[in-house]
Design an enzyme around this catalytic site. Structure first.
Site, PDB file in Angstrom:
ATOM      1  N   CYS A  82       0.835  -1.206   0.000  1.00 26.96           N
ATOM      2  CA  CYS A  82       0.000   0.000   0.000  1.00 26.96           C
ATOM      3  C   CYS A  82       0.872   1.259   0.000  1.00 26.96           C
ATOM      4  O   CYS A  82       1.613   1.482  -0.947  1.00 26.96           O
ATOM      5  CB  CYS A  82      -0.990  -0.030   1.164  1.00 26.96           C
ATOM      6  SG  CYS A  82      -2.341   1.173   0.985  1.00 26.96           S
ATOM      7  N   HIS A 191      -3.937  -4.590  -0.371  1.00 28.61           N
ATOM      8  CA  HIS A 191      -3.579  -5.172   0.927  1.00 28.61           C
ATOM      9  C   HIS A 191      -3.679  -6.689   0.843  1.00 28.61           C
ATOM     10  O   HIS A 191      -4.783  -7.248   0.927  1.00 28.61           O
ATOM     11  CB  HIS A 191      -4.526  -4.655   2.011  1.00 28.61           C
ATOM     12  CG  HIS A 191      -4.278  -3.260   2.431  1.00 28.61           C
ATOM     13  ND1 HIS A 191      -3.349  -2.911   3.396  1.00 28.61           N
ATOM     14  CD2 HIS A 191      -4.816  -2.096   2.001  1.00 28.61           C
ATOM     15  CE1 HIS A 191      -3.337  -1.607   3.555  1.00 28.61           C
ATOM     16  NE2 HIS A 191      -4.221  -1.077   2.713  1.00 28.61           N
ATOM     17  N   GLU A 193      -2.924  -8.869   3.032  1.00 31.42           N
ATOM     18  CA  GLU A 193      -3.385  -9.408   4.313  1.00 31.42           C
ATOM     19  C   GLU A 193      -4.904  -9.320   4.460  1.00 31.42           C
ATOM     20  O   GLU A 193      -5.480  -9.957   5.348  1.00 31.42           O
ATOM     21  CB  GLU A 193      -2.680  -8.704   5.476  1.00 31.42           C
ATOM     22  CG  GLU A 193      -3.183  -7.306   5.827  1.00 31.42           C
ATOM     23  CD  GLU A 193      -2.674  -6.205   4.910  1.00 31.42           C
ATOM     24  OE1 GLU A 193      -2.924  -5.034   5.214  1.00 31.42           O
ATOM     25  OE2 GLU A 193      -2.007  -6.524   3.891  1.00 31.42           O
TER      26      GLU A 193
END
Length: 213
Positions: A82, A191, A193
């Protein structure tokens, strides 16, 4: 035991990134740290980031993370996430042009307040799932179908047009670089995750990647 260092400069989803890495790579030692010696001794390094780039770069420079990132990226895998990706670009127009680490010669641009697509106004920041289409073969795309979806949250983007290091692209009003790569560095605007199976696969691939393609 492999070690992954997640750089802590106060601007990142550190807990969620560390838990995701631990999940995909059991037995890997995951350190969230700003300690230069620990980062230098790690096998792989992650540079996360959220928030305003001016604040991020101020902390990165205060802690000399910019020098450290340049150093470790020479001989081991580095993943930017990011704003961590945006920090690797040459400069960003957020808050009036801000110089970044300059490992990729690309500029970061604002989507703008009047972003439209097919006559429809698009919300900024861009928040949601977008298809990512790879533009180069890379070990971090292993077992991830082309066009798989990843989760984005951002108001600024690295340019896709003329970008020699683009590894994946997506579209939100404009074409933008979803991922860039060169030598030991891979960086993503989304992202991983928060991107379910595809994102976890990318993080798993990163923990197995030995560097330069």
């Amino acid at each position: 035991m492999k070690t992954v260092a997640i750089i802590d400069y106060g601007m990142g989803n550190l807990h969620s990134v560390s838990k995701a890495v631990e999940h995909v790579a059991p037995g890997t030692r995951v350190l969230v740290t700003d300690n230069a010696d620990q980062i230098r001794s790690a096998d792989r390094v992650i540079l996360p980031g959220v928030g305003a780039i001016r604040d991020c770069m101020a902390e990165i420079r205060r802690l000399e993370i910019d020098r450290l990132v340049r150093e470790v990226s020479v001989d081991r895998p580095l993943l930017g996430i990011c704003v961590g990706m945006q920090a690797l670009m040459s400069r960003s127009e957020e808050n009036g042009w801000v110089d970044c680490i300059d490992l990729f010669q690309s500029e970061v641009r604002f989507f703008g307040d009047g972003l439209t697509e097919n006559g429809q106004r698009l919300k900024v920041p861009h928040m949601g799932w977008n298809e990512v289409h790879r533009t180069m073969d890379h070990p971090l795309w292993q077992d991830i179908p082309d066009g798989d979806r990843f989760y984005f949250v951002h108001s600024y983007y690295a340019e896709a047009e003329g970008n020699p290091d683009i590894a994946g692209r997506t579209h939100y009003g404009v074409d933008l670089a979803a991922a860039v790569a060169r030598d030991n560095i891979f960086a993503v605007q989304f992202h991983p995750e928060k991107s379910a199976r595809a994102g976890l696969q990318l993080l798993k691939n990163f923990t197995n990647w030995t560097g330069k393609c």
